[in-house]
Design a protein around this motif. Structure first.
Motif, short mmCIF file in Angstrom:
data_model
loop_
_atom_site.label_atom_id
_atom_site.label_comp_id
_atom_site.label_asym_id
_atom_site.label_seq_id
_atom_site.Cartn_x
_atom_site.Cartn_y
_atom_site.Cartn_z
N ALA A 16 7.51 64.75 73.12
CA ALA A 16 6.12 65.20 72.95
C ALA A 16 6.03 66.31 71.92
O ALA A 16 6.82 67.24 71.92
CB ALA A 16 5.57 65.68 74.29
N HIS A 45 0.65 65.84 65.25
CA HIS A 45 -0.42 65.05 65.84
C HIS A 45 0.16 64.11 66.90
O HIS A 45 1.00 63.27 66.59
CB HIS A 45 -1.10 64.23 64.74
CG HIS A 45 -2.35 63.56 65.18
ND1 HIS A 45 -3.55 64.23 65.34
CD2 HIS A 45 -2.60 62.27 65.50
CE1 HIS A 45 -4.48 63.38 65.73
NE2 HIS A 45 -3.94 62.19 65.83
N PRO A 46 -0.27 64.22 68.17
CA PRO A 46 0.27 63.35 69.21
C PRO A 46 -0.20 61.91 69.05
O PRO A 46 -1.25 61.63 68.47
CB PRO A 46 -0.28 63.96 70.50
CG PRO A 46 -1.53 64.67 70.08
CD PRO A 46 -1.28 65.16 68.69
N GLY A 47 0.60 60.99 69.57
CA GLY A 47 0.25 59.58 69.50
C GLY A 47 0.77 58.94 68.23
O GLY A 47 1.16 59.60 67.28
N GLY A 48 0.76 57.63 68.21
CA GLY A 48 1.23 56.92 67.04
C GLY A 48 2.75 56.88 66.95
O GLY A 48 3.46 57.28 67.88
N HIS A 76 0.39 63.19 61.93
CA HIS A 76 1.48 62.43 62.52
C HIS A 76 2.35 63.33 63.39
O HIS A 76 2.38 64.54 63.22
CB HIS A 76 2.34 61.79 61.43
CG HIS A 76 1.62 60.79 60.59
ND1 HIS A 76 0.82 61.16 59.53
CD2 HIS A 76 1.56 59.44 60.66
CE1 HIS A 76 0.29 60.09 58.98
NE2 HIS A 76 0.71 59.03 59.64
N HIS A 77 3.06 62.71 64.30
CA HIS A 77 4.05 63.40 65.11
C HIS A 77 5.35 63.47 64.32
O HIS A 77 5.93 62.46 63.97
CB HIS A 77 4.24 62.62 66.42
CG HIS A 77 5.29 63.19 67.33
ND1 HIS A 77 5.73 62.52 68.45
CD2 HIS A 77 6.01 64.34 67.28
CE1 HIS A 77 6.65 63.23 69.06
NE2 HIS A 77 6.84 64.35 68.37
N ASP A 295 0.15 55.42 56.85
CA ASP A 295 -1.07 54.95 57.50
C ASP A 295 -1.50 53.55 57.09
O ASP A 295 -2.39 52.97 57.70
CB ASP A 295 -2.23 55.91 57.19
CG ASP A 295 -2.09 57.25 57.88
OD1 ASP A 295 -1.28 57.33 58.82
OD2 ASP A 295 -2.76 58.22 57.48
#
Length: 296
Positions: A16, A45-48, A76-77, A295
């Motif tokens: 995480a 950035h969480p997710g993806g 982005h993570h 992306d």
């Protein structure tokens, strides 16, 4: 291998990200990969699909350009880690690129990740290519910067160039990366100083310095990579972004053109009046291109 996160993991899950952080303050965590503790930083950035950063010769977590990692982490993570024997990670530094790749795969698995993007710079780009060959299903997209294929032109000369430029840097009171990563033009010298200044923005909880033993071991691994029989890159169908400066003295720019030619689904970006660290010198252009690529 299996892994567990250390007590300084504030987000509850090893992979995480730390929301709202920047490279300057993101906490360093550890995770057990087999019987070895690996140091890493996870934020953005969480997710993806997470972007795993694979760093260069003699680098630790503090050697990533804050503008590059913060720029990509904005959407982005991002996960960066010290491989075995590097910086704050335990164990002994591997003496082959293949062993480094095996450790990187083990780290990704220990983090519980089933799909990642890779950003491999210089030696990290060598490692990324091996990961692609060994675990293609694990990888979605790849960025290869300042790097080249096994057996690539001039890669077996990295040891000589590294020692020569490092000695010159010490004698003139510079960071070796100023000579190794940037051109000797007026613009290159200015950009080199700006880059070194950015690397000092993180003032607390910095990583452990890379040892001379690790540096020499990594040089042996790079030399071996440079003398190996070239791999068949035509079997790699993943989208790949290849980036470099037009005057790379460490891993000659011709290798970037070679990679882009041999990889079936590659996009090439070459930055003018830039050297090995072209993605750091032209970080604004590179981040914009990298984000668009990730992306798309």
């Amino acid at each position: 291998m299996t892994g567990h996160a250390s007590h300084d993991n504030r987000s509850g899950s090893p992979s995480a990200p730390s929301p709202g952080s920047s490279w300057r303050v993101v906490p360093t965590r550890t995770i057990a990969v087999g019987d070895t503790e690996f140091a890493y930083r996870s934020y953005g950035h969480p997710g993806g699909v997470p972007v795993v950063f694979l760093h260069h010769l003699a680098a630790n977590l503090d050697n990533w350009d804050p503008r590059v990692v913060d720029g990509i982490a904005a959407g982005h993570h991002v996960i960066a880690f010290d491989n075995r024997g590097v910086g704050a990670s335990g164990g002994t530094t591997p003496d082959t690129i293949e062993a480094m790749a095996a450790d990187a795969i083990a780290f990704i698995d220990a983090m519980g990740l089933t799909e990642v993007d890779l950003l491999g710079f210089s030696m990290g780009g060598f490692v990324a290519q091996v990961i692609l060959a060994r675990r293609p299903e694990l990888i979605r997209r790849v960025i290869l910067a300042g790097t080249g294929p096994a057996g690539g032109v001039g890669i077996d000369k990295v040891t000589r160039v590294s020692y020569s430029d490092s000695i010159k840097a010490v004698l003139t009171g510079k960071d070796p990366k100023q000579n190794l990563f940037f051109t000797r033009t007026a613009n290159g010298k200015t950009q080199a100083k700006a880059f070194i200044t950015r690397l000092k923005e993180r003032t607390e909880n910095r990583d452990k310095a890379v040892t001379v033993r690790t540096f020499r071991t990594q040089l042996r691994a790079i030399h071996t990579w440079g003398t190996q029989t070239p791999a068949d890159l035509g079997t790699i169908t993943h989208p790949v972004l290849v980036a470099n400066g037009d005057d790379d003295r460490m891993v000659p720019t011709s290798n970037s053109h070679d990679l882009a030619h041999r990889l079936p689904n590659a996009t090439l970006r070459i930055y003018h009046d830039a050297g090995h660290g072209g993605i750091f010198q032209e970080h604004r252009q590179f981040v914009a291109t990298a984000v668009e690529f990730l992306d798309s």
